[in-house]
Motif scaffolding. Structure first.
Motif, PDB file in Angstrom:
ATOM      1  N   ASN A  22       0.845  -1.195   0.000  1.00 30.06           N
ATOM      2  CA  ASN A  22       0.000   0.000   0.000  1.00 30.06           C
ATOM      3  C   ASN A  22       0.872   1.233   0.000  1.00 30.06           C
ATOM      4  OD1 ASN A  22      -2.478  -1.423   0.247  1.00 30.06           O
ATOM      5  ND2 ASN A  22      -2.032  -1.733   2.415  1.00 30.06           N
ATOM      6  N   GLN A  23       0.510   2.193  -0.811  1.00 23.82           N
ATOM      7  CA  GLN A  23       1.267   3.443  -0.838  1.00 23.82           C
ATOM      8  C   GLN A  23       0.905   4.269   0.397  1.00 23.82           C
ATOM      9  OE1 GLN A  23       3.698   4.607  -2.886  1.00 23.82           O
ATOM     10  NE2 GLN A  23       3.719   2.569  -3.745  1.00 23.82           N
ATOM     11  N   THR A  24       1.738   4.204   1.403  1.00 18.85           N
ATOM     12  CA  THR A  24       1.536   4.994   2.607  1.00 18.85           C
ATOM     13  C   THR A  24       2.002   6.415   2.341  1.00 18.85           C
ATOM     14  OG1 THR A  24       3.744   4.521   3.441  1.00 18.85           O
ATOM     15  CG2 THR A  24       1.985   2.959   4.047  1.00 18.85           C
ATOM     16  N   GLY A  25       1.681   7.325   3.233  1.00 18.61           N
ATOM     17  CA  GLY A  25       2.163   8.698   3.099  1.00 18.61           C
ATOM     18  C   GLY A  25       3.677   8.744   3.032  1.00 18.61           C
ATOM     19  N   LEU A  26       4.323   7.897   3.814  1.00 15.49           N
ATOM     20  CA  LEU A  26       5.784   7.837   3.819  1.00 15.49           C
ATOM     21  C   LEU A  26       6.309   7.415   2.453  1.00 15.49           C
ATOM     22  CD1 LEU A  26       8.098   8.210   5.888  1.00 15.49           C
ATOM     23  CD2 LEU A  26       8.043   5.745   6.203  1.00 15.49           C
ATOM     24  N   ALA A  27       5.722   6.378   1.874  1.00 14.05           N
ATOM     25  CA  ALA A  27       6.157   5.897   0.563  1.00 14.05           C
ATOM     26  C   ALA A  27       5.880   6.951  -0.509  1.00 14.05           C
ATOM     27  CB  ALA A  27       5.459   4.583   0.223  1.00 14.05           C
ATOM     28  N   GLU A  28       4.751   7.632  -0.399  1.00 11.86           N
ATOM     29  CA  GLU A  28       4.437   8.695  -1.363  1.00 11.86           C
ATOM     30  C   GLU A  28       5.472   9.801  -1.317  1.00 11.86           C
ATOM     31  OE1 GLU A  28       0.508  10.380  -1.471  1.00 11.86           O
ATOM     32  OE2 GLU A  28      -0.357   8.403  -1.050  1.00 11.86           O
ATOM     33  N   ARG A  29       5.851  10.223  -0.108  1.00 13.46           N
ATOM     34  CA  ARG A  29       6.848  11.293   0.025  1.00 13.46           C
ATOM     35  C   ARG A  29       8.203  10.853  -0.510  1.00 13.46           C
ATOM     36  NH1 ARG A  29       3.965  11.986   4.728  1.00 13.46           N
ATOM     37  NH2 ARG A  29       5.534  10.928   5.963  1.00 13.46           N
ATOM     38  N   LEU A  30       8.592   9.605  -0.244  1.00 12.10           N
ATOM     39  CA  LEU A  30       9.862   9.120  -0.774  1.00 12.10           C
ATOM     40  C   LEU A  30       9.803   9.086  -2.299  1.00 12.10           C
ATOM     41  CD1 LEU A  30      12.708   8.085  -0.417  1.00 12.10           C
ATOM     42  CD2 LEU A  30      11.765   5.782  -0.066  1.00 12.10           C
ATOM     43  N   GLY A  31       8.689   8.664  -2.848  1.00 12.71           N
ATOM     44  CA  GLY A  31       8.522   8.667  -4.299  1.00 12.71           C
ATOM     45  C   GLY A  31       8.646  10.072  -4.877  1.00 12.71           C
ATOM     46  N   GLY A  56      20.146  12.229  -0.288  1.00  6.92           N
ATOM     47  CA  GLY A  56      20.451  13.210  -1.325  1.00  6.92           C
ATOM     48  C   GLY A  56      20.880  14.577  -0.848  1.00  6.92           C
ATOM     49  N   LEU A  57      20.795  14.831   0.467  1.00  8.10           N
ATOM     50  CA  LEU A  57      21.223  16.133   0.989  1.00  8.10           C
ATOM     51  C   LEU A  57      22.738  16.186   1.090  1.00  8.10           C
ATOM     52  CD1 LEU A  57      18.689  16.695   3.917  1.00  8.10           C
ATOM     53  CD2 LEU A  57      18.657  17.757   1.650  1.00  8.10           C
ATOM     54  N   ASN A  58      23.273  17.387   1.112  1.00  9.30           N
ATOM     55  CA  ASN A  58      24.712  17.544   1.278  1.00  9.30           C
ATOM     56  C   ASN A  58      25.023  18.132   2.655  1.00  9.30           C
ATOM     57  OD1 ASN A  58      23.624  20.073   0.424  1.00  9.30           O
ATOM     58  ND2 ASN A  58      25.695  20.772   0.026  1.00  9.30           N
ATOM     59  N   LYS A  59      26.286  18.041   3.029  1.00  4.09           N
ATOM     60  CA  LYS A  59      26.748  18.578   4.305  1.00  4.09           C
ATOM     61  C   LYS A  59      26.358  20.058   4.392  1.00  4.09           C
ATOM     62  CE  LYS A  59      30.896  19.449   6.985  1.00  4.09           C
ATOM     63  NZ  LYS A  59      32.360  19.317   7.035  1.00  4.09           N
ATOM     64  N   GLY A  60      25.785  20.443   5.525  1.00  5.30           N
ATOM     65  CA  GLY A  60      25.367  21.816   5.751  1.00  5.30           C
ATOM     66  C   GLY A  60      23.908  22.078   5.432  1.00  5.30           C
ATOM     67  N   ALA A  61      23.271  21.166   4.697  1.00  3.27           N
ATOM     68  CA  ALA A  61      21.865  21.356   4.318  1.00  3.27           C
ATOM     69  C   ALA A  61      20.951  21.106   5.505  1.00  3.27           C
ATOM     70  CB  ALA A  61      21.500  20.423   3.170  1.00  3.27           C
ATOM     71  N   SER A  62      19.851  21.831   5.509  1.00  5.96           N
ATOM     72  CA  SER A  62      18.792  21.639   6.502  1.00  5.96           C
ATOM     73  C   SER A  62      17.505  21.316   5.768  1.00  5.96           C
ATOM     74  CB  SER A  62      18.581  22.910   7.330  1.00  5.96           C
ATOM     75  OG  SER A  62      19.705  23.182   8.123  1.00  5.96           O
ATOM     76  N   ILE A  63      16.634  20.576   6.443  1.00  8.18           N
ATOM     77  CA  ILE A  63      15.350  20.232   5.837  1.00  8.18           C
ATOM     78  C   ILE A  63      14.267  20.197   6.904  1.00  8.18           C
ATOM     79  CG2 ILE A  63      15.673  17.727   6.041  1.00  8.18           C
ATOM     80  CD1 ILE A  63      14.348  17.539   3.202  1.00  8.18           C
ATOM     81  N   GLU A  64      13.097  20.639   6.515  1.00  9.85           N
ATOM     82  CA  GLU A  64      11.896  20.524   7.339  1.00  9.85           C
ATOM     83  C   GLU A  64      11.063  19.427   6.692  1.00  9.85           C
ATOM     84  OE1 GLU A  64       9.161  23.795   9.317  1.00  9.85           O
ATOM     85  OE2 GLU A  64       8.796  23.677   7.160  1.00  9.85           O
ATOM     86  N   TRP A  65      10.753  18.366   7.449  1.00  3.48           N
ATOM     87  CA  TRP A  65      10.153  17.180   6.867  1.00  3.48           C
ATOM     88  C   TRP A  65       9.003  16.674   7.726  1.00  3.48           C
ATOM     89  CZ3 TRP A  65      10.972  15.664   2.149  1.00  3.48           C
ATOM     90  CH2 TRP A  65      10.541  14.403   1.748  1.00  3.48           C
ATOM     91  N   PRO A  66       7.883  16.279   7.092  1.00  6.34           N
ATOM     92  CA  PRO A  66       6.742  15.779   7.871  1.00  6.34           C
ATOM     93  C   PRO A  66       7.048  14.439   8.535  1.00  6.34           C
ATOM     94  CG  PRO A  66       6.327  15.557   5.510  1.00  6.34           C
ATOM     95  CD  PRO A  66       7.634  16.291   5.658  1.00  6.34           C
ATOM     96  N   ILE A 102      15.750   3.940   5.254  1.00  2.87           N
ATOM     97  CA  ILE A 102      15.304   4.907   4.257  1.00  2.87           C
ATOM     98  C   ILE A 102      13.786   5.055   4.321  1.00  2.87           C
ATOM     99  CG2 ILE A 102      15.184   3.157   2.442  1.00  2.87           C
ATOM    100  CD1 ILE A 102      16.064   6.885   1.974  1.00  2.87           C
ATOM    101  N   LEU A 103      13.066   4.068   4.862  1.00  3.39           N
ATOM    102  CA  LEU A 103      11.614   4.134   4.963  1.00  3.39           C
ATOM    103  C   LEU A 103      11.134   4.728   6.286  1.00  3.39           C
ATOM    104  CD1 LEU A 103      10.496   0.804   3.228  1.00  3.39           C
ATOM    105  CD2 LEU A 103      10.662   3.120   2.268  1.00  3.39           C
ATOM    106  N   SER A 104      12.017   5.420   6.990  1.00  2.00           N
ATOM    107  CA  SER A 104      11.622   6.180   8.180  1.00  2.00           C
ATOM    108  C   SER A 104      11.535   7.654   7.773  1.00  2.00           C
ATOM    109  CB  SER A 104      12.659   6.010   9.294  1.00  2.00           C
ATOM    110  OG  SER A 104      13.871   6.661   8.940  1.00  2.00           O
TER     111      SER A 104
END
Length: 131
Positions: A26-35, A100-110, A90-92
């Motif tokens: 099943n395509q969970t929200g997590l799988a959708e975001r990774l896609g 795919g992020l590089n050193k120094g990058a920041s991300i806001e993630w659900p 990777i599925l967390s």
């Protein structure tokens, strides 16, 4: 969702992650975001990826900017994390945020009804040899 930083993926990681997503029942929200992350990534060949970019099996030093907690974890495929406290799947939520992020990058993630704020402090690739 906030503006996302650019990401770079190895072609081989992209292909394997697409196969994993195709096998999920099943395509969970997590799988959708990774896609969605896979779709927006710049894909490169093995020798073209910058050394400071998080790939699968990278050791990632990162900080949860919400809690101040620091982590050093290997980004791993599902099934490779069982019983290991030094790996993150990777599925967390944090795992898919890091790829795919590089050193120094920041991300806001659900994550679980809220957002997490992660910052990459360092990246190493212990499974590759340096020539």
């Amino acid at each position: 969702m906030p503006t996302l930083p650019p990401i770079v993926l190895l072609n081989s990681d992209y292909k394997r992650l697409c196969q994993i997503l195709d096998q999920l029942p099943n395509q969970t929200g997590l799988a959708e975001r990774l896609g969605e992350e896979l779709d927006r990534a710049k894909r490169v060949a093995e020798g073209e990826i910058p050394e400071d970019v998080v790939t699968m099996n990278s050791i990632v030093n990162f900080v949860n900017e919400d809690t101040g907690a620091s982590y050093q974890l290997e980004l791993a495929y599902p099934g490779e994390c069982r019983g290991s406290s030094d790996k993150i799947s990777i599925l967390s939520p944090a795992g898919e945020a890091l790829i795919g992020l590089n050193k120094g990058a920041s991300i806001e993630w659900p994550a679980e009804g809220r957002y997490i704020h992660l910052k990459i402090i360092g990246v190493s690739h212990p499974h590759t040899s340096v020539v």
